[in-house]
Design an enzyme around this catalytic site. Structure first.
Site, PDB file in Angstrom:
ATOM      1  CE  LYS A  98      -3.933   1.951   2.533  1.00 13.40           C
ATOM      2  NZ  LYS A  98      -4.900   1.753   3.637  1.00 13.40           N
TER       3      LYS A  98
ATOM      4  CB  SER B 206      -8.439   3.724   2.529  1.00 15.29           C
ATOM      5  OG  SER B 206      -7.451   3.079   3.660  1.00 15.29           O
TER       6      SER B 206
ATOM      7  CB  SER C  66      -8.720   1.187   5.709  1.00 16.45           C
ATOM      8  OG  SER C  66      -9.475   2.518   5.542  1.00 16.45           O
TER       9      SER C  66
END
Lengths: 493, 95
Positions: A79, A159, A183
């Site tokens: 990420k 997210s 998330s």
């Protein structure tokens, strides 16, 4: 070659150790898959092909010598929130334009020390603020899943939308993710993947771009429960550079898999039965209870009375912490700078151009609730409510409940550019209604794919555990997974 | 509680984010939607409840008070939009 990408981490690990395949072959297979898919799905914001091949080659040498760590030669996606030395790290924000840190986050350093290979950086909501991956400066990610007989593009959740989409679409063997209000678990549920947010303090936050420091935790998104156990073992550590990381041994989570849940007490919280919740979610939840009951667990009704206040309290605490954490982006030390007639105008113009709308909205809410005269009414009250939310969980665990079963999300994946969500920020925030309580109380939570809805879209169940009892979650999640089966996506891209 | 246009502009100033009049008026509505949503916290009886300071009960680990890091001026200024001789350059702040 391409079927190499269908191997789970556990399967690839066996084949690599058995010298049936090389990490170079596996890495090349993923790089080709990314090359073919990324223009459509937009899961990666940066592919580090040269670095990946270099790391794979080093892994192959170690494997040839009979050496190698727990993840030797396994290609992973990272990420964009994790600091990676010399590599694009922007939290998918324009304000960090061009930022390449001179350091490595502790979590990714742990993965490389165990032999993992980095494929690239994954798309996400800007600064991890969002539930649909639509706030990214790099544009939305497309969910690899579509409804039956439909070509409508759906969000992968957020997210960690890039992480979930990449794992689901076979563009990495596993991915790192982070979870501040849901998330990891919400995108996992939207893409038919497994995601675990460990207990606060289990993974070091050092080198991870901060959103809300009292809530942020890193964890993996993977294709099955075993892979999540393998990855979390490598990611977790005590770290002198993060004083909130916890000094206790990291268990061998994988050994919890296959253990019986007989006699275990699974709590079903009444407050998670929401008004207007789709019938399909309720049916899935009932199925989950039945699977665990069949495996010998005892299903008990519990109550967590402050559940409904978790989301409003979150929308005070998280923006307040974010407004403080994001004060550092001022155009002086890194990232974007927009010139102004004096330093104040430079700050104001830089931040106006660098932050997206959702991030600005949260900074303003945070600044407002912390401003003189409002602190007690908002922030202090929210932190008191948070104490009550945590107390609810402590009470049921003290009553002998081993884990709590809930739906992961109130719906399946929705469309990109959904009009209702765009019109009302609170509608988007409601995505995290079942996951945010866990962050507020610092507990571990895992999302496991449990079925498909009438349109053929994946739905997930969530298990919530006691602090640092991730082993019980893996053990119980594995039972759910065995009963529910696997849900691979049909490739259309 | 709700915010008016002047408050939105004041808060944006505090947060050092330039907002146009159009942005400020659309933010006014959005912030009030969010503040309206969090209003329900007023229903909760919080008398005698301690505010949370740490989700996991733990004692802050302290390290030895010694220099353990440094000599990294090049690294620290490497990403600066403007720097000279390992100093960050900013517009003039004192006359």
């Amino acid at each position: 070659m391409t079927d190499l990408t269908s191997l789970t981490i556990a399967e690839a690990r066996e084949k690599l150790r058995g010298r049936e395949i090389t990490s170079t072959e596996l890495t090349d297979a993923y790089l080709s898959a990314i090359d073919a898919a990324n223009d459509t799905l937009n899961a990666y914001v940066k592919v580090t092909a040269d670095k990946a091949r270099e790391m794979a080659k080093a892994s192959d040498e170690r494997l040839a010598n009979g050496a190698g760590g727990a993840l030797e030669g396994i290609p992973l996606g990272i990420k964009d929130l994790f600091g990676t030395e010399g590599v694009h790290t922007q939290a998918c924000s324009h304000v960090l334009d061009g930022f390449e840190p001179r350091y490595e986050s502790t979590v990714t350093a742990n993965l490389w020390a165990d032999g993992a290979v980095m494929l690239g950086k994954l798309n996400m909501d800007e600064f991890a603020m969002g539930s649909s991956n639509e706030t990214s400066y790099y544009g939305p990610v497309k969910n690899p899943w579509r409804a039956r007989e439909s070509n409508k593009d759906l969000v992968p959740g957020g997210s960690s939308g890039g992480s979930a989409a990449a794992v689901s679409a076979f563009l990495c063997a596993g991915a790192t993710a982070t979870d501040t209000g849901g998330s990891i678990r919400q995108p996992a549920a939207f893409t038919g993947t497994v995601g675990i947010k460990p207990t606060y303090g289990r993974c070091s936050r050092w080198g991870v771009v901060a959103f809300a420091s009292s809530l942020d935790q890193a964890g993996p998104i993977t294709r099955d429960v075993r892979d999540a156990a393998i990855m979390l073992k490598s990611m977790a550590s005590v770290d002198p550079k993060d004083t909130t990381s916890v000094d206790r041994p990291v268990p061998d989570y994988e050994s919890a898999l296959g253990q019986s849940v007989r006699g275990m007490k699974i709590g079903i919280p009444a407050e998670y039965r929401m008004d207007g919740m789709p019938e399909e979610i309720e049916t899935l939840w009932q199925k989950g209870m039945a699977w665990l009951r069949d495996a010998g667990a005892e299903i008990v009704d519990i109550t967590l009375p402050h559940t409904k206040y978790a989301l409003p309290a979150y929308y005070i605490v998280a923006p307040a912490e974010a407004s403080s954490n994001l004060a550092r982006y001022d155009g002086v030390r890194y990232g974007l700078r927009v010139p102004g007639k004096d330093i104040t105008e430079m700050y104001e113009k830089t931040r106006a151009a660098g932050f997206g709308h959702e991030v600005k909205r949260r900074i303003l809410i945070g600044t407002y609730v912390l401003s003189a005269g409002y602190y007690d009414a908002y922030y202090l009250r929210a932190q008191k409510v948070r104490t009550l939310i945590k107390r609810d969980f402590e009470t049921v665990f003290a009553d002998g409940v081993d884990a709590i079963l809930t739906p992961a999300t109130p719906s399946a994946a929705f469309g990109i550019a959904d009009q209702d969500m765009a019109a009302d920020p609170v509608k988007m925030y409601l995505n995290d209604i079942f996951t945010v309580t866990v962050n507020m109380a610092g507990l571990p939570g895992i999302a496991v794919p449990a079925g498909l809805d009438a349109q053929g879209l994946p739905l997930g169940l969530q298990l919530i555990g006691k602090p640092f009892d991730e082993e019980t979650l893996f053990r119980t999640a594995h039972v759910l997974e065995q009963a529910a089966g696997h849900f691979p996506v049909e490739k259309w891209w | 509680m709700s915010v008016d246009l002047a408050t939105v502009k004041r808060v944006a100033k505090l947060a050092r984010i330039a907002v146009t009049d159009d942005e400020a008026s659309s933010l006014e509505g959005e912030l009030n939607t969010i503040l309206g949503f969090v209003e329900q916290l007023n229903e909760v009886d919080i008398s005698g409840v301690e505010p949370m300071t740490s989700v996991i009960p733990m004692e802050m680990r302290k390290r030895k008070d010694a220099v353990t890091d440094g000599d990294k001026a090049d690294d620290i200024t490497a990403n600066a939009p403007a720097s000279e001789d390992n100093f960050f350059l900013v517009p003039k702040v004192v006359e």
